[in-house]
Design an enzyme around this catalytic site. Structure first.
Site, mmCIF file in Angstrom:
data_model
loop_
_atom_site.group_PDB
_atom_site.id
_atom_site.type_symbol
_atom_site.label_atom_id
_atom_site.label_comp_id
_atom_site.label_asym_id
_atom_site.label_seq_id
_atom_site.Cartn_x
_atom_site.Cartn_y
_atom_site.Cartn_z
ATOM 1 C CG ASP A 198 -2.048 0.946 1.169
ATOM 2 O OD1 ASP A 198 -2.205 1.580 0.110
ATOM 3 O OD2 ASP A 198 -2.790 1.065 2.155
ATOM 4 N NE ARG A 217 0.850 1.098 4.343
ATOM 5 C CZ ARG A 217 0.105 1.972 5.005
ATOM 6 N NH1 ARG A 217 0.668 2.894 5.780
ATOM 7 N NH2 ARG A 217 -1.208 1.949 4.901
ATOM 8 C CE LYS A 224 -5.488 3.062 -2.298
ATOM 9 N NZ LYS A 224 -4.560 2.454 -1.329
ATOM 10 C CG HIS A 225 -10.679 2.950 -1.759
ATOM 11 N ND1 HIS A 225 -10.100 4.209 -1.740
ATOM 12 C CD2 HIS A 225 -9.888 2.157 -0.981
ATOM 13 C CE1 HIS A 225 -9.026 4.190 -0.965
ATOM 14 N NE2 HIS A 225 -8.866 2.955 -0.494
ATOM 15 C CG ASP A 252 -9.939 -1.368 1.471
ATOM 16 O OD1 ASP A 252 -8.791 -1.666 1.858
ATOM 17 O OD2 ASP A 252 -10.392 -0.213 1.545
ATOM 18 C CG HIS A 276 -9.657 1.704 8.091
ATOM 19 N ND1 HIS A 276 -9.622 2.737 7.197
ATOM 20 C CD2 HIS A 276 -8.713 0.824 7.686
ATOM 21 C CE1 HIS A 276 -8.681 2.500 6.292
ATOM 22 N NE2 HIS A 276 -8.122 1.351 6.566
#
Length: 499
Positions: free
Chosen positions: A75, A83, A175-176, A260, A188
């Protein structure tokens, strides 16, 4: 070539093939290597797995020693969501900064360089770009991850990003789907809902995905959002109408559909990850992303068994699971072909150039830096810090303090939040010049109040907005960076110091 462990039947292999699990640690655990031998075809990497580019290269080589065609996903949006550089901040500004510049060739160059660095570390699938139109400025999860609020702008930069990233041999995962920009809830934590009619959805949310498909995006990631105009009962990730009828049928998309993270509460809190994974594959998803919070062999086993049981009970057609697994293998074969432009040289400075161009500067007389005298003495940097959303995480440093300290040794900093942030800043700063750093001032009343307090006493304060610049510019100098990446902080520090 990859050798599948004997005794693993085709159904079990296919069930493992569609999973994209994460893991903990900076080396591959034994259970993960064993699953790769049994048919697992993808692995997801997060900040916890990465210490350095060299370590990451060793890790991906370890995975490929077990399975040479493994999809190694990450990601890595650049900007706030990084990351590769989770402990230092990104060398690339994020989407909103690129949208502010609005130079599609620059966006392509940034994505190509990011892809080059990923490929050099052995990563071949990037869960990026975000094609969400940030039509709701109070959105708690997208924000600067979007290219902007204009559908046309987001569409052209999404296409450029896909083209640049994939030129390096790294598959883009746009995405998304069908668009997370008009939400007020972070998926989330709960299930967001978008109440717009199909016509607006088609002209606004879907346009960037059409552009990504036309540009050849190899993967599309689903959104855990409920869109009643498309499906009044199930979120997009679990909806046959959204994934098969709309994405496959109406939009003509033929590549990989990735969910996701299934451990996100929008799915896990309502359906559970096992049931949710079965429903997602039945709806048309080809790969199940899980591992942001769940990263162990037990999770992989539970999901594998849930898919196998669903086939054997007749709930999930075996041919649907086989088709999903084959799409994963097709993408793996595409990534094995490598970069389409392998001779492209490295461009280490493209991120900084983009961050500099993204700055929007307003002086006290609304004429840029005219009338502003650059700082020569070390200031006090007050970071007004909101709670980070889960996608961004709270481990990645942000702000301008580190870059100002590099240019003006002796710079001090503090972090402030809540009702006392303004008074606490004045007390901590003393006589030093204040640089107040905010992030989405318009979304946080306490942050706006803190700036009010500081500016009443210290009107010479420099304000740096590192989120969406929705609040009116104020301060002796106001710098909107359109993101909080490390290079955005450096670009702002250069303006503040004149260096």
């Amino acid at each position: 070539m990859t050798t599948i462990a004997s005794g693993t039947d085709r159904l079990t292999r296919d069930a493992l093939t569609v999973l994209q699990p994460g893991f903990t640690g900076t080396t591959a655990p034994d259970w993960l290597l064993r699953r790769l031998g049994e048919g697992l075809a993808s692995v997801g990497l997060f900040g916890r797995n990465i210490a350095s580019p060299e370590q990451l290269s060793v890790l991906t080589a370890q995975l490929r020693a077990e399975r040479d065609d493994v999809l190694v996903a990450i990601d890595e949006e650049g900007g706030d969501v990084t990351r590769l550089e989770v402990r230092t901040g990104s060398s690339f500004p994020g989407n909103h900064a690129l949208g502010a510049v609005d130079d599609v060739e620059l966006t392509r160059q940034v994505a190509a360089e990011l892809g080059r660095r990923l490929a050099a570390c052995g990563v071949n699938l990037n869960w990026a770009p975000s094609a969400d139109v940030n039509s709701n400025p109070t959105n708690p999860v997208i924000g600067v991850r979007s290219f902007g609020a204009s559908t046309e702008l987001v569409a052209r930069h999404t296409a450029a990003y896909v083209t640049g990233l994939q030129s390096a041999g790294v598959a883009a995962c746009t995405k998304h789907f069908p668009g997370h920009g008009d939400t007020a809830v972070d998926s989330h934590h709960a299930l967001p809902r978008i109440d717009v009619d199909a016509s607006l959805l088609g002209s606004r949310e879907l346009s960037p995905f059409r552009a990504a498909i036309a540009a050849g995006t190899r993967a599309v990631m689903t959104a855990h959002i409920l869109v009643p105009a498309l499906d009044p009962d199930r979120p997009a990730t679990l909806s046959h109408g959204v994934l098969t009828d709309l994405l496959r049928g109406e939009l003509g998309y033929t590549g990989l559909i990735v969910t996701d993270g299934m451990e996100m509460q929008a799915i896990a809190g309502t359906y559970g990850i096992e049931r949710g994974s079965v429903l997602a594959v039945a709806a048309g998803a080809d790969a199940i992303c899980v591992g942001g919070g769940l990263a162990d062999d037990e999770t992989v086993r539970r999901l594998r068994d849930a898919l196998v049981s669903a086939v054997r009970s007749g709930e999930l057609p075996e041919e649907r699971l086989a088709d999903a697994a084959e799409r994963v293998r097709l993408l793996a074969r595409w990534t094995s072909a490598g970069a389409t432009d392998p001779g492209t040289p490295a461009d280490e400075e493209v991120g900084l150039r983009a961050a500099r161009r993204a700055l929007r500067i307003t002086g006290a007389n609304s004429s840029g830096t005219d009338g502003f005298t650059p700082l020569t003495a070390p200031p006090y940097v007050a970071a007004f810090t909101p709670i980070a959303n889960f996608a961004v995480g709270d481990e990645t440093p942000w702000g301008v303090a580190a870059e100002l300290a590099r240019l003006l040794p002796g710079t001090e900093t503090g972090t402030f939040a809540g009702d006392t942030a303004g008074l606490a800043t004045l007390a901590a700063a003393g006589p030093r010049r204040i640089v107040a750093v905010v992030r989405d001032e318009h979304r946080h009343p306490w942050m706006a109040a803190a700036l009010d307090t500081v500016l009443r006493t210290r009107p010479d304060t420099v304000v740096v907005e590192m989120g969406l610049p929705q609040a009116p510019p104020r301060g002796a100098l106001h710098i909107a960076t359109h993101g909080a990446a490390r290079v955005c902080g450096r670009a702002a520090a250069e303006i503040i110091t004149g260096k």
